[in-house]
Design an enzyme around this catalytic site. Structure first.
Site, PDB file in Angstrom:
ATOM      1  N   CYS A   1     -10.368   2.710  10.143  1.00 51.24           N
ATOM      2  CA  CYS A   1      -9.788   2.842   8.347  1.00 51.24           C
ATOM      3  C   CYS A   1      -8.959   2.026   8.457  1.00 51.24           C
ATOM      4  O   CYS A   1      -9.036   0.895   7.169  1.00 51.24           O
ATOM      5  CB  CYS A   1      -8.838   4.018   8.321  1.00 51.24           C
ATOM      6  SG  CYS A   1      -8.147   3.601   6.419  1.00 51.24           S
TER       7      CYS A   1
ATOM      8  N   VAL B   1       6.561   9.513   2.250  1.00 52.77           N
ATOM      9  CA  VAL B   1       8.075   8.834   2.839  1.00 52.77           C
ATOM     10  C   VAL B   1       8.430   7.300   3.821  1.00 52.77           C
ATOM     11  O   VAL B   1       9.193   6.830   3.102  1.00 52.77           O
ATOM     12  CB  VAL B   1       8.734   9.760   3.230  1.00 52.77           C
ATOM     13  CG1 VAL B   1       9.091  10.212   4.911  1.00 52.77           C
ATOM     14  CG2 VAL B   1      10.442   9.490   3.573  1.00 52.77           C
ATOM     15  N   ASP B   2       6.988   7.052   4.122  1.00 52.53           N
ATOM     16  CA  ASP B   2       7.417   5.552   5.505  1.00 52.53           C
ATOM     17  C   ASP B   2       6.565   4.688   3.660  1.00 52.53           C
ATOM     18  O   ASP B   2       8.091   3.439   4.425  1.00 52.53           O
ATOM     19  CB  ASP B   2       6.256   5.533   5.818  1.00 52.53           C
ATOM     20  CG  ASP B   2       6.744   6.940   7.180  1.00 52.53           C
ATOM     21  OD1 ASP B   2       7.827   7.131   7.239  1.00 52.53           O
ATOM     22  OD2 ASP B   2       5.770   7.373   7.793  1.00 52.53           O
TER      23      ASP B   2
ATOM     24  N   CYS C   1      -7.493  11.643   7.322  1.00 51.21           N
ATOM     25  CA  CYS C   1      -7.435  11.325   6.110  1.00 51.21           C
ATOM     26  C   CYS C   1      -8.661  11.654   5.194  1.00 51.21           C
ATOM     27  O   CYS C   1      -8.252  12.094   4.691  1.00 51.21           O
ATOM     28  CB  CYS C   1      -7.631   9.547   6.200  1.00 51.21           C
ATOM     29  SG  CYS C   1      -7.718   8.698   6.220  1.00 51.21           S
TER      30      CYS C   1
ATOM     31  N   GLY D   1       3.229   0.944   5.702  1.00 50.29           N
ATOM     32  CA  GLY D   1       4.542   1.390   6.060  1.00 50.29           C
ATOM     33  C   GLY D   1       4.200   2.110   7.900  1.00 50.29           C
ATOM     34  O   GLY D   1       4.895   3.463   8.463  1.00 50.29           O
TER      35      GLY D   1
ATOM     36  N   ILE E   1      -4.763   3.405  -2.486  1.00 49.15           N
ATOM     37  CA  ILE E   1      -5.826   3.550  -2.242  1.00 49.15           C
ATOM     38  C   ILE E   1      -6.645   5.322  -2.623  1.00 49.15           C
ATOM     39  O   ILE E   1      -5.828   5.721  -1.633  1.00 49.15           O
ATOM     40  CB  ILE E   1      -6.110   2.940  -1.282  1.00 49.15           C
ATOM     41  CG1 ILE E   1      -5.983   1.451  -0.795  1.00 49.15           C
ATOM     42  CG2 ILE E   1      -7.672   2.765  -0.286  1.00 49.15           C
ATOM     43  CD1 ILE E   1      -5.492   0.740   0.474  1.00 49.15           C
TER      44      ILE E   1
ATOM     45  N   LEU F   1       1.113  -0.845   0.006  1.00 50.86           N
ATOM     46  CA  LEU F   1       0.455   0.003   0.011  1.00 50.86           C
ATOM     47  C   LEU F   1       0.387   1.041   0.207  1.00 50.86           C
ATOM     48  O   LEU F   1       1.214   1.643   1.411  1.00 50.86           O
ATOM     49  CB  LEU F   1      -0.537  -0.079   1.166  1.00 50.86           C
ATOM     50  CG  LEU F   1      -1.719  -1.438   1.692  1.00 50.86           C
ATOM     51  CD1 LEU F   1      -2.613  -1.016   2.597  1.00 50.86           C
ATOM     52  CD2 LEU F   1      -2.915  -1.624  -0.232  1.00 50.86           C
TER      53      LEU F   1
END
Length: 368
Positions: free
Chosen positions: A108, A20-21, A204, A131, A41, A15
């Site tokens: 989520c 950055v992660d 989010c 991540g 996603i 995903l």
């Protein structure tokens, strides 16, 4: 760091968010010889007329696309707008309407990243990599446990503690054993396009929208009384109990403060306040949780005990609290904390760990 045996001969879905992660996850997987299929996603309000409500940022997708080109991996966009709206945002609004303090980011992970995505594409893969800052380990019985990250500030086991056991079996957290500064260093050393990109903040699905504006749009406003709990005096008026959270001090707008929200009467639309910078009523040493989601096993049943020493947290923080968890006659569990905890609110998730806060046992919703 990754063990090559963990990913050997496995089909991996990654995903990829554009941050950055997950970019470093892609780098680490490819360095180990894996070539994951990457997925972006899309979530957020579907068919919104306002672009500010669309959190599926073009920049995120551009970053993800560039990373996939760099590592020779394919990228697919998976649309989960409707699932997010029907499940996560509906859950959030219903909880808030009924006076609770929900955590949409927790849901989520369960319902979208390891839920709706799994139904659409993830079921075709052995592992789903993300991540998240979390680790996993296997015990002598071969059971997989969710464990904390060595970075206590970034640790995200609290956001993962509501996923189902079968979802944990497929979860892979390649950066979980790293600290944030190490992740940044790897990204910079390998010239990843988003090495210096800032971490995302907030819920989010909101995009650029203020949370209170979001509540106002879907729940409206309803004037009610704000009353001092100790005296019964009217402090002022509020525009709806859903705009206030137990433990809240900032942004209340009442004179003569500071004031803390310490209780709600949802039926009568009343919020109760206590005065002072650190009022006693803002703290709780005991509270109950229900509907516990045990990640690997019901540890109390396995050990044959009705009371268990644990550590816990009720919000995303680096601190853990010592406590005893005790089964009650009505099927709930009582959490008896060694010290008073600020802002305990129904609807929050209490995340349960072992006494060394290494293994995460699961979480339950705080109830009255």
């Amino acid at each position: 760091m990754l063990l090559n045996e963990e990913i050997k001969y496995k089909r991996i879905a990654l995903l990829l968010s554009g941050g950055v992660d997950s970019a470093v996850v892609l780098h680490l997987l490819c360095r180990e010889g894996a070539r994951p299929d990457c997925f972006y996603i899309r979530i957020g309000p579907e068919d919104s007329p306002d672009k500010e409500w669309d959190c599926s940022s073009e920049e995120d997708l551009e970053m993800a696309s560039a990373l996939c080109r760099q590592y020779g991996c394919r990228l697919e966009v998976v649309d989960c707008h409707r699932e997010y709206w029907d499940q996560v945002t509906t859950y959030t609004m219903e909880k808030v309407r009924n006076g609770y303090t929900p955590n949409p980011d927790v849901m989520c992970n369960r319902l979208i990243k390891f839920g709706a995505f799994h139904e659409k594409r993830g079921h075709e893969y052995d592992l789903i990599a993300t991540g998240h800052y979390a680790t996993t380990e296997y015990d002598e019985k071969g059971r997989k446990w969710l464990c904390t990250s060595p970075d206590p500030v970034k640790d995200q086991t609290d956001f993962l503690a509501q996923i189902y056991g079968w979802q944990l079996q497929k979860a892979l957290f390649p950066i979980g054993s790293l600290k944030k500064e190490e992740v940044r260093r790897i990204a910079e050393e390998n010239r990843l396009i988003n090495a210096k990109r800032k971490d995302s903040q907030g819920i989010c699905f909101l995009g650029k929208i203020n949370y209170n504006d979001y509540l106002r749009r879907f729940l409206g406003e309803k004037e009610g009384n704000a009353i001092e709990l100790e005296t019964g005096n009217l402090v002022g008026k509020h525009k709806g109990h859903w705009f206030c959270t137990i433990g809240q001090r900032k942004g209340l707008g009442f004179g003569g403060g500071p004031w803390f929200v310490v209780r709600k009467d949802v039926r009568r639309n009343i919020i109760y306040l206590s005065h002072g910078y650190d009022p006693e009523k803002a703290y709780s040493s005991e509270f109950f949780i229900h509907d516990i989601n045990w990640l690997t096993t019901d540890i109390m049943k396995e050990e044959g005990v009705s009371s268990l020493p644990i550590t816990f947290k009720i919000r995303h923080t680096a601190d853990y609290n010592d406590a005893f968890m005790t089964l009650s006659d009505d099927g709930r569990c009582r959490i008896s904390s060694a010290k008073p905890i600020h802002g305990v609110a129904p609807g929050q998730f209490c995340v349960i760990y072992d006494t060394n806060h290494h293994r995460c046992y699961g979480s339950g919703e705080i109830t009255l």
